[in-house]
Design an enzyme around this catalytic site. Structure first.
Site, PDB file in Angstrom:
ATOM      1  N   GLY A 153       0.807  -1.211   0.000  1.00 18.82           N
ATOM      2  CA  GLY A 153       0.000   0.000   0.000  1.00 18.82           C
ATOM      3  C   GLY A 153       0.837   1.256   0.000  1.00 18.82           C
ATOM      4  N   LYS A 154       0.115   2.373  -0.023  1.00 22.25           N
ATOM      5  CA  LYS A 154       0.746   3.680   0.050  1.00 22.25           C
ATOM      6  C   LYS A 154       0.142   4.439   1.215  1.00 22.25           C
ATOM      7  CE  LYS A 154       1.758   4.123  -4.887  1.00 22.25           C
ATOM      8  NZ  LYS A 154       1.620   4.974  -6.098  1.00 22.25           N
ATOM      9  N   SER A 166       0.725   8.053   3.956  1.00 16.25           N
ATOM     10  CA  SER A 166       1.002   9.478   3.807  1.00 16.25           C
ATOM     11  C   SER A 166       2.470   9.678   3.441  1.00 16.25           C
ATOM     12  CB  SER A 166       0.694  10.200   5.116  1.00 16.25           C
ATOM     13  OG  SER A 166      -0.650  10.057   5.463  1.00 16.25           O
ATOM     14  N   GLY A 167       2.710  10.032   2.177  1.00 13.53           N
ATOM     15  CA  GLY A 167       4.063  10.364   1.766  1.00 13.53           C
ATOM     16  C   GLY A 167       4.987   9.187   1.556  1.00 13.53           C
ATOM     17  N   GLY A 168       4.491   7.941   1.513  1.00 10.57           N
ATOM     18  CA  GLY A 168       5.423   6.834   1.373  1.00 10.57           C
ATOM     19  C   GLY A 168       4.784   5.536   0.944  1.00 10.57           C
ATOM     20  N   ILE A 169       5.651   4.606   0.532  1.00  2.96           N
ATOM     21  CA  ILE A 169       5.247   3.263   0.140  1.00  2.96           C
ATOM     22  C   ILE A 169       5.324   2.342   1.354  1.00  2.96           C
ATOM     23  CG2 ILE A 169       5.811   1.287  -1.336  1.00  2.96           C
ATOM     24  CD1 ILE A 169       4.744   3.629  -2.879  1.00  2.96           C
ATOM     25  N   VAL A 170       4.361   1.430   1.469  1.00  3.60           N
ATOM     26  CA  VAL A 170       4.359   0.454   2.560  1.00  3.60           C
ATOM     27  C   VAL A 170       4.616  -0.930   1.963  1.00  3.60           C
ATOM     28  CG1 VAL A 170       3.088  -0.520   4.501  1.00  3.60           C
ATOM     29  CG2 VAL A 170       2.713   1.869   3.840  1.00  3.60           C
ATOM     30  N   LYS A 180       7.155   1.093   6.265  1.00  2.92           N
ATOM     31  CA  LYS A 180       6.784   2.311   5.548  1.00  2.92           C
ATOM     32  C   LYS A 180       8.042   3.113   5.254  1.00  2.92           C
ATOM     33  CE  LYS A 180       3.681   6.300   5.827  1.00  2.92           C
ATOM     34  NZ  LYS A 180       2.591   6.936   6.605  1.00  2.92           N
ATOM     35  N   ASP A 221      -7.737  12.056   9.544  1.00  2.00           N
ATOM     36  CA  ASP A 221      -7.877  11.272   8.313  1.00  2.00           C
ATOM     37  C   ASP A 221      -8.482   9.901   8.612  1.00  2.00           C
ATOM     38  OD1 ASP A 221      -7.759  11.055   5.580  1.00  2.00           O
ATOM     39  OD2 ASP A 221      -5.662  10.418   5.506  1.00  2.00           O
TER      40      ASP A 221
END
EC number: 2.7.12.2
Length: 355
Positions: free
Chosen positions: A78-79, A81-85, A100, A193
């Protein structure tokens, strides 16, 4: 409604120019920002009062600081806030983590979000918040080693079951409310969020809040904010219109999420069934239209009242997390010995990983 401008204009700004990451690096390759220091040995916070005498507040969850050499990459999951997981496995003990990674070639607003997320993760220890085991800095990337929730998000569950029955919603909602109660009253954090993809589930039926990239810390539980961040679909009216807001904005978002789980679609529907012309049109509807409600002919009075207690346009009319935990809808199922494992075990996991 077609062609109309939003009720109140949004103040949109051009993205800030990227700041060279070298500005935030020491000679030893440590990422620094204010009181925060991060390198391959982990995270350190330095209080402003004792800036000349750094004191480590190392996380105690893991006995040994992890590094990239300890982790085997499995796949992107996944993606945030501001990064790839990515899903990763500890090479020596086999434990799965969600890793992350956040690139640091970096706009100031994004940098502030990252630093905020690191600080919140460092301080947060609660059964209903996704645990951040460790964090470290490596080759221009900040990494957060997060608890892996093996049944994905509430969004994944909704895709499979379409709707969730009231008893399971009560169990799910109670867990999220306990997480929000902790954030609001102990950490003084507005999540900002809350949405289905930020509520994660594991095989034990535990529901946990994740992703603090846009969260705000208030000086006290009576504070208010006035910034425009978060996913607009679930954003409270006072935030869209630019008014000050507080913890009750998270309650609005939770109410929309729970109603969506119950009825099988996002609660706001466009006029004439044509779809939203733009996200501005949706924002205008949230500000100007009456709030959505649970259909009284399909749901119990307790559930309808619960949703109404969350989705009030006037934040003063919304219940707090503490009050909602004592709501008749939550209390109605407390003695039924319900377990979300029954629901999640009947579903296909988002991925099959041999541990």
């Amino acid at each position: 409604m077609r062609g109309k401008k939003p009720h109140k204009e949004l103040k949109l700004s051009v993205p800030a120019q990227e700041t060279p990451v070298d500005k935030f690096l020491t000679a030893s390759g440590t990422f620094k920002d204010g009181e925060l220091r991060l390198n391959q040995r982990g995270l350190q916070l330095i209080s402003e009062e004792t800036a000349d005498e750094p004191q480590s507040t190392n996380l105690k969850v893991e006995d040994v600081q992890l590094s990239m050499d300890d982790l085997e990459m499995i796949q992107v999951i996944g993606k945030g806030s501001g990064g790839i997981v990515q899903l990763v496995r500890h090479k020596w003990v086999g434990t799965l983590y969600a890793l992350k990674g956040i690139q640091m070639n970096i706009q100031e607003a994004v940098r502030k979000q990252i630093v905020q997320e690191l600080k919140i993760n460092q301080a947060t220890q609660n059964a209903h918040i996704v645990l951040c085991h460790q964090s470290f800095y490596h080759n221009g990337v900040i990494y957060l080693v997060l608890e892996y929730m093996d049944r994905g998000s509430l969004a994944d569950i909704i895709k499979q079951v379409k709707t969730i029955l009231e008893p399971y919603l009560a169990v799910l909602c109670k867990q999220v409310l306990e997480g929000l109660l902790y954030l609001h009253h102990e950490r003084h954090v507005i999540h900002r969020d809350i949405k289905p993809s930020n509520l994660l589930v594991n095989r034990k039926g535990e529901v946990k809040i994740t992703d603090f990239g846009v969260s705000a810390v208030l000086a006290s539980s009576m504070g208010q904010r006035d910034t425009f961040v978060g996913t607009y679909n679930y954003m409270a009216p006072e935030r869209i219109s630019g008014s000050s807001y507080d913890y009750k904005s998270d309650i609005w978002s939770l109410g929309l999420v729970i109603l969506e789980c119950a009825i099988g679609r996002f609660p706001y529907i466009p006029s004439e069934g044509e779809g939203w012309l733009s996200f501005y049109e949706l924002l205008e509807a949230i500000v100007d239209q009456p709030p959505p409600s649970a259909p009284a002919d399909q749901f119990s009075p307790e559930f309808c009242a619960f949703i109404s207690s969350c989705i009030q346009k006037d934040p003063a009319e919304r219940m707090s997390a503490s009050e909602l935990l004592n709501h008749p809808f939550i209390k109605k199922f407390e003695d039924k010995d319900l377990d979300l494992r029954i629901l999640v075990e009947s579903l296909e996991p988002p991925m099959n990983i041999s541990e």
